[in-house]
Design a protein around this motif. Structure first.
Motif, mmCIF file in Angstrom:
data_model
loop_
_atom_site.group_PDB
_atom_site.id
_atom_site.type_symbol
_atom_site.label_atom_id
_atom_site.label_comp_id
_atom_site.label_asym_id
_atom_site.label_seq_id
_atom_site.Cartn_x
_atom_site.Cartn_y
_atom_site.Cartn_z
ATOM 1 N N ARG A 213 0.838 -1.200 0.000
ATOM 2 C CA ARG A 213 0.000 0.000 0.000
ATOM 3 C C ARG A 213 0.873 1.251 0.000
ATOM 4 O O ARG A 213 1.960 1.264 0.586
ATOM 5 C CB ARG A 213 -0.904 0.043 1.237
ATOM 6 C CG ARG A 213 -1.974 -1.017 1.321
ATOM 7 C CD ARG A 213 -3.091 -0.760 0.306
ATOM 8 N NE ARG A 213 -4.185 -1.705 0.501
ATOM 9 C CZ ARG A 213 -4.224 -2.927 -0.006
ATOM 10 N NH1 ARG A 213 -3.199 -3.372 -0.712
ATOM 11 N NH2 ARG A 213 -5.276 -3.708 0.205
ATOM 12 N N ARG A 214 0.365 2.294 -0.642
ATOM 13 C CA ARG A 214 0.985 3.605 -0.558
ATOM 14 C C ARG A 214 0.012 4.545 0.136
ATOM 15 O O ARG A 214 -1.200 4.448 -0.053
ATOM 16 C CB ARG A 214 1.370 4.139 -1.931
ATOM 17 C CG ARG A 214 2.328 3.206 -2.694
ATOM 18 C CD ARG A 214 3.231 3.986 -3.632
ATOM 19 N NE ARG A 214 4.220 4.763 -2.891
ATOM 20 C CZ ARG A 214 5.387 4.273 -2.458
ATOM 21 N NH1 ARG A 214 5.720 3.014 -2.656
ATOM 22 N NH2 ARG A 214 6.221 5.064 -1.799
ATOM 23 N N PHE A 215 0.562 5.466 0.951
ATOM 24 C CA PHE A 215 -0.247 6.322 1.788
ATOM 25 C C PHE A 215 0.180 7.773 1.641
ATOM 26 O O PHE A 215 1.265 8.087 1.145
ATOM 27 C CB PHE A 215 -0.104 5.911 3.271
ATOM 28 C CG PHE A 215 -0.488 4.493 3.545
ATOM 29 C CD1 PHE A 215 -1.810 4.139 3.757
ATOM 30 C CD2 PHE A 215 0.477 3.497 3.603
ATOM 31 C CE1 PHE A 215 -2.159 2.833 4.015
ATOM 32 C CE2 PHE A 215 0.145 2.191 3.867
ATOM 33 C CZ PHE A 215 -1.193 1.852 4.073
ATOM 34 N N GLY A 216 -0.681 8.655 2.148
ATOM 35 C CA GLY A 216 -0.343 10.062 2.251
ATOM 36 C C GLY A 216 -0.466 10.807 0.941
ATOM 37 O O GLY A 216 -0.802 10.229 -0.104
ATOM 38 N N PRO A 217 -0.186 12.112 0.986
ATOM 39 C CA PRO A 217 -0.253 12.930 -0.223
ATOM 40 C C PRO A 217 0.651 12.365 -1.313
ATOM 41 O O PRO A 217 1.812 12.054 -1.080
ATOM 42 C CB PRO A 217 0.239 14.306 0.251
ATOM 43 C CG PRO A 217 0.032 14.294 1.729
ATOM 44 C CD PRO A 217 0.234 12.884 2.171
ATOM 45 N N GLU A 218 0.076 12.183 -2.505
ATOM 46 C CA GLU A 218 0.822 11.716 -3.672
ATOM 47 C C GLU A 218 1.419 10.329 -3.470
ATOM 48 O O GLU A 218 2.331 9.919 -4.186
ATOM 49 C CB GLU A 218 1.923 12.724 -4.038
ATOM 50 C CG GLU A 218 1.392 14.119 -4.330
ATOM 51 C CD GLU A 218 2.485 15.167 -4.333
ATOM 52 O OE1 GLU A 218 3.603 14.846 -3.879
ATOM 53 O OE2 GLU A 218 2.226 16.290 -4.780
ATOM 54 N N GLY A 219 0.922 9.599 -2.470
ATOM 55 C CA GLY A 219 1.417 8.248 -2.246
ATOM 56 C C GLY A 219 2.877 8.178 -1.894
ATOM 57 O O GLY A 219 3.591 7.244 -2.266
ATOM 58 N N ARG A 220 3.349 9.150 -1.136
ATOM 59 C CA ARG A 220 4.780 9.225 -0.831
ATOM 60 C C ARG A 220 5.258 8.076 0.058
ATOM 61 O O ARG A 220 6.405 7.635 -0.051
ATOM 62 C CB ARG A 220 5.096 10.554 -0.147
ATOM 63 C CG ARG A 220 4.928 11.774 -1.036
ATOM 64 C CD ARG A 220 5.152 13.046 -0.233
ATOM 65 N NE ARG A 220 5.001 14.236 -1.053
ATOM 66 C CZ ARG A 220 5.982 14.784 -1.764
ATOM 67 N NH1 ARG A 220 7.173 14.230 -1.733
ATOM 68 N NH2 ARG A 220 5.772 15.857 -2.484
ATOM 69 N N ALA A 221 4.428 7.614 0.981
ATOM 70 C CA ALA A 221 4.820 6.558 1.921
ATOM 71 C C ALA A 221 4.324 5.203 1.422
ATOM 72 O O ALA A 221 3.210 5.091 0.901
ATOM 73 C CB ALA A 221 4.272 6.846 3.310
ATOM 74 N N GLY A 222 5.149 4.186 1.566
ATOM 75 C CA GLY A 222 4.771 2.845 1.128
ATOM 76 C C GLY A 222 5.088 1.796 2.157
ATOM 77 O O GLY A 222 6.062 1.912 2.912
ATOM 78 N N VAL A 223 4.250 0.749 2.197
ATOM 79 C CA VAL A 223 4.453 -0.387 3.097
ATOM 80 C C VAL A 223 4.243 -1.667 2.297
ATOM 81 O O VAL A 223 3.266 -1.786 1.549
ATOM 82 C CB VAL A 223 3.476 -0.351 4.296
ATOM 83 C CG1 VAL A 223 3.679 -1.586 5.175
ATOM 84 C CG2 VAL A 223 3.655 0.918 5.114
ATOM 85 N N ARG A 224 5.166 -2.612 2.429
ATOM 86 C CA ARG A 224 5.059 -3.922 1.769
ATOM 87 C C ARG A 224 5.269 -5.005 2.818
ATOM 88 O O ARG A 224 6.278 -4.999 3.540
ATOM 89 C CB ARG A 224 6.105 -4.036 0.667
ATOM 90 C CG ARG A 224 6.041 -5.303 -0.184
ATOM 91 C CD ARG A 224 4.959 -5.227 -1.234
ATOM 92 N NE ARG A 224 4.979 -6.390 -2.126
ATOM 93 C CZ ARG A 224 5.599 -6.419 -3.299
ATOM 94 N NH1 ARG A 224 6.247 -5.348 -3.741
ATOM 95 N NH2 ARG A 224 5.549 -7.507 -4.058
ATOM 96 N N VAL A 225 4.324 -5.931 2.926
ATOM 97 C CA VAL A 225 4.377 -7.011 3.911
ATOM 98 C C VAL A 225 4.331 -8.347 3.180
ATOM 99 O O VAL A 225 3.486 -8.552 2.294
ATOM 100 C CB VAL A 225 3.204 -6.935 4.907
ATOM 101 C CG1 VAL A 225 3.245 -8.118 5.868
ATOM 102 C CG2 VAL A 225 3.249 -5.621 5.680
ATOM 103 N N ASN A 226 5.236 -9.256 3.537
ATOM 104 C CA ASN A 226 5.235 -10.604 2.977
ATOM 105 C C ASN A 226 5.338 -11.632 4.097
ATOM 106 O O ASN A 226 6.187 -11.505 4.990
ATOM 107 C CB ASN A 226 6.409 -10.797 2.006
ATOM 108 C CG ASN A 226 6.120 -10.252 0.630
ATOM 109 O OD1 ASN A 226 5.709 -10.979 -0.272
ATOM 110 N ND2 ASN A 226 6.299 -8.946 0.466
#
Length: 727
Positions: A213-226
């Protein structure tokens, strides 16, 4: 319109390097009202760089470029090495379980095994690269030592040839024939939610979750879980495997800076895992047993647990320069009860002993660097500088049974009760002491000069490396060997672009190895640490890029000091030289067809041997011919269905330096299918794969550890099926 030139003086360049070591995040421009700031286009990047991941090449199986250490990401046509960068799409469609499964596609790589254990070992251009010399986003020593699950990685980058200048000396002494760099996963621009369930021959079950997922304005923050788990028996009789993998990757792309961090854990357990086979000195080569035969003792086990983490930052400096910093750490523990067999005659009769060991590792590593452009007259320069450090500490203990052992047979195995392992011990298995410590540090500087409208690229560089190595007594913990040495590792290369689609290159590079540590059965200098040594490489090649398919050819020559056991003494006594030719093809030459493969010819000669006995003979475990042919075909008229096939051929090789024990050549065929469709408005991908379709019995490799020609039996026919659902 005039071109703006960025003048970077030596003093400013040095100052920028210092900034890279202290700055973790900062804006590259004065604060302004947000409404006046241009929109940032987010492009998922594995390394928190402004460059982002190089784009996938036509066909999607490999990438257009890859990481070259302090030089950053470089396009394949500008790279003065022969390299291939395998993508996540290839990993998924081939249902690759580990890095070894991925590099099976590479004609310059063959997979072997560590000495006396189950470590994945990659033979690149005939030289061994251990999994503990595999880099993770450019940093050594962070990954699990014996097995690296593909759920942890986005791409597998294979760089061929000695290149200690690029990344520094590998901590375990590999990277003479090349290196492997793994890129972590990042959140893509679109939401990702996938669940995969699968099964394999023997009853192995598999489940995985991949969320991004990407979060925040313009998708600046991202999280990847495996998260992934495997459990059950394998295609080898009575052999069991359990694997648990967890990883979290986060990133943030700010205005003028980029941050990323990863944390991961892997637990891997093998029970009754089939061991390697050693032939006695006078034993002739024996026929390979049935590929599903298991001659392991039922009480053998191998367990490893590793936790690791990294953090990386990149900052934009004035004039378009960038500075970066990265840190990483790993904590690992391994426990083994092993029993391998030494075969004494052509009937497969042999003896086995018990060997227990425990190992605990603590690793810390990091680097800082800066990269910027300048112009002197008609010459453009891309200057890079970096500083790196590595610290590892290992605690070890072992225990062996009676050296006389017990009898068995590789064709008709015999199980026995576990013998006592207290006959010969080293250290305390309950509380092992520190037995080795390594401290590596380096400073590097490079200049890539562009001439004649960027048609000629000249690469010059130098890395000053210092290695400190300490050995300690297993029983007392007292230091019993140590050395400190430094070496300057030069690098020179040129790329000439004859046309936009055709380039030639040549390079001179060196490989610096940590000195070997004496180990082996019944040697008298167990644990002795040897001084580092240098390998030298010369290479030239040509590359063609049509835009839809690529071709490359390279010739190389690499010499390496060699270590082996002589009269129960382990030492650096000889020299090996590998010369060869590499041909590669990749891409999408016609619509609906993807190709990947090539041919490698290697002449691996023992140039200097003890007493000259084996001088001029072939090196252990290096076949003269390695051929890979792979194709992936979209079936006409059936939307979403693709069939793939791969043929792997490996010529004869020797298991002993005298060249009396010769392994037959082997050919393996693998088949697969991928079907992409939708089910209940959800994306659904069904995959099926059969490795070793003909269920051939053959010795897959010989050796990998200096002077040892132990044999590894091929895996039998293995069927794997899986279903991936996107939410």
């Amino acid at each position: 319109m005039t071109t703006r030139r960025f003048a970077l003086t030596p003093a400013a360049f040095a100052a920028a390097l210092l900034v890279a070591g202290t700055a973790f995040a900062q804006d590259g421009a004065p604060a302004t009202d947000d409404s006046a700031v241009p929109t940032v286009v987010i492009s998922a990047s594995a390394d928190a760089s402004a460059q982002g991941l190089p784009a996938a090449y036509a066909g999607g199986q490999v990438a257009r470029g890859g990481r070259l250490g302090l030089l950053g990401n470089v396009d394949i046509m500008d790279t003065p090495f022969n390299s291939t960068n395998y993508t996540h799409a290839l990993i998924q469609d081939q249902q690759a379980r580990s890095v070894a499964d991925v590099v099976q596609n590479d004609p310059s790589v063959r997979v072997a095994r560590g000495f006396g254990n189950y470590q994945e070992l990659y033979m690149i251009r005939g030289f061994a690269v251990g999994s503990d010399d595999t880099a993770y986003n450019g940093l050594y020593g962070l990954l699990p030592r014996q097995f690296v699950a593909t759920e942890l990685v986005e791409r597998v980058e294979v760089l061929r040839g000695a290149h200690s200048f690029i990344n520094g000396a590998a901590p375990a002494g590999g990277s003479i024939g090349g290196s492997i760099n793994l890129l972590p996963k990042r959140a893509p621009n679109q939401d990702l939610s996938e669940v995969t369930l699968g099964a394999e021959t023997g009853g192995q079950g598999y489940g995985a979750i991949d969320l991004g997922r990407r979060f925040g304005p313009e998708g600046r923050a991202g999280v990847r879980v495996n998260v992934a788990h495997r459990k059950g028996d394998t295609a080898v009789d009575r052999e069991g495997r359990e694997l648990s993998v967890y990883s979290l990757g986060v990133d943030y792309r700010g205005r003028g800076f980029r941050l990323s961090a990863d944390i991961g854990a892997q637990d891997h357990e093998l029970t009754n895992a089939r061991p390697s086979v050693t032939l006695g000195a006078t034993t002739p080569m024996i026929a390979a047993p049935s590929a599903d035969r298991n001659f392991a003792q039922p009480w053998t086990i191998s367990e490893e647990r590793h936790t690791f983490g990294t953090v990386r930052a990149e900052v934009d400096l004035a004039g378009g320069a960038v500075a970066w910093a990265a840190l990483g750490a790993r904590s690992g523990q391994e426990y083994n009860i092993l029993s391998s067999i030494t075969v004494n005659n052509a009937n497969g009769d042999g003896t086995m002993t018990r060997f227990d060991n425990i190992r605990k590792d603590q690793v810390r590593t990091g680097e800082v660097g800066v990269r910027g452009a300048l112009r002197t007259g008609f010459i453009k320069h891309m200057l890079s500088a970096s500083a790196s450090g590595f610290h590892s500490e290992s605690r070890n203990a072992y225990a062996l049974s009676d050296f006389a052992g017990f009898s068995s047979n590789v064709y008709t195995p015999r199980d026995v009760a576990a013998p006592s392992s207290s006959f010969f011990t080293g250290g305390d298995m309950g509380s092992p002491l520190v037995t080795s410590k390594a401290i590596l540090s380096s400073l590097a500087i490079a200049d890539t000069l562009s001439l004649l409208d960027d048609t000629v690229l000249v690469n010059l560089g130098l890395r000053h490396q210092r290695i400190k190595d300490f050995g300690y007594d297993y029983g007392t913990g007292l230091e019993n060997s140590a050395y400190e040495a430094s070496e300057n590792t030069p690098f020179a290369a040129v790329v000439y672009k004859l046309r936009k689609d055709l380039s030639v290159y040549a390079n001179y590079s060196e490989g610096l190895q940590r000195g070997a540590v004496a180990s082996g059965d019944q040697i008298v200098n167990q644990g002795q640490v040897f001084a580092p040594y240098v390998s030298r490489q010369r290479e030239a090649g040509v590359k063609f890029d049509s835009g839809r398919y690529g071709l490359s050819a390279a010739v190389f020559s690499t010499s390496q000091p060699s270590a082996y056991v002589q009269n129960r003494v382990f030492g650096v006594f000889g020299e090996q030289r590998n010369r060869g030719l590499e041909l590669s093809v990749f891409g999408n030459p016609v619509r609906g067809l993807r190709v990947l493969g090539g041919l490698t010819l290697i002449d691996a000669e023992q140039r200097v041997t003890a007493g000259g006995i084996n001088q001029g003979k072939d090196a252990i475990g290096v076949p003269e011919t390695q051929l890979n042919i792979g194709a992936d075909w979209d079936v006409p008229g059936v939307q979403g269905l693709a069939l793939n096939a791969r043929t792997v051929y490996t010529a004869t090789q020797y298991a002993d330096g005298a060249n009396t024990q010769k392994l037959p050549s082997w050919t393996r065929v693998d088949l697969g299918a991928t079907y992409r469709t939708s089910f209940m408005d959800r994306d659904l991908t069904l995959r099926a794969r059969v490795d070793n379709v003909a269920d051939k019995n053959y010795w897959a490799s010989a050796g990998g550890y200096p002077g040892s020609g132990y044999l590894v039996l091929a895996a039998p026919r293995t069927v794997a099926v899986s279903a991936t659902v996107g939410f």
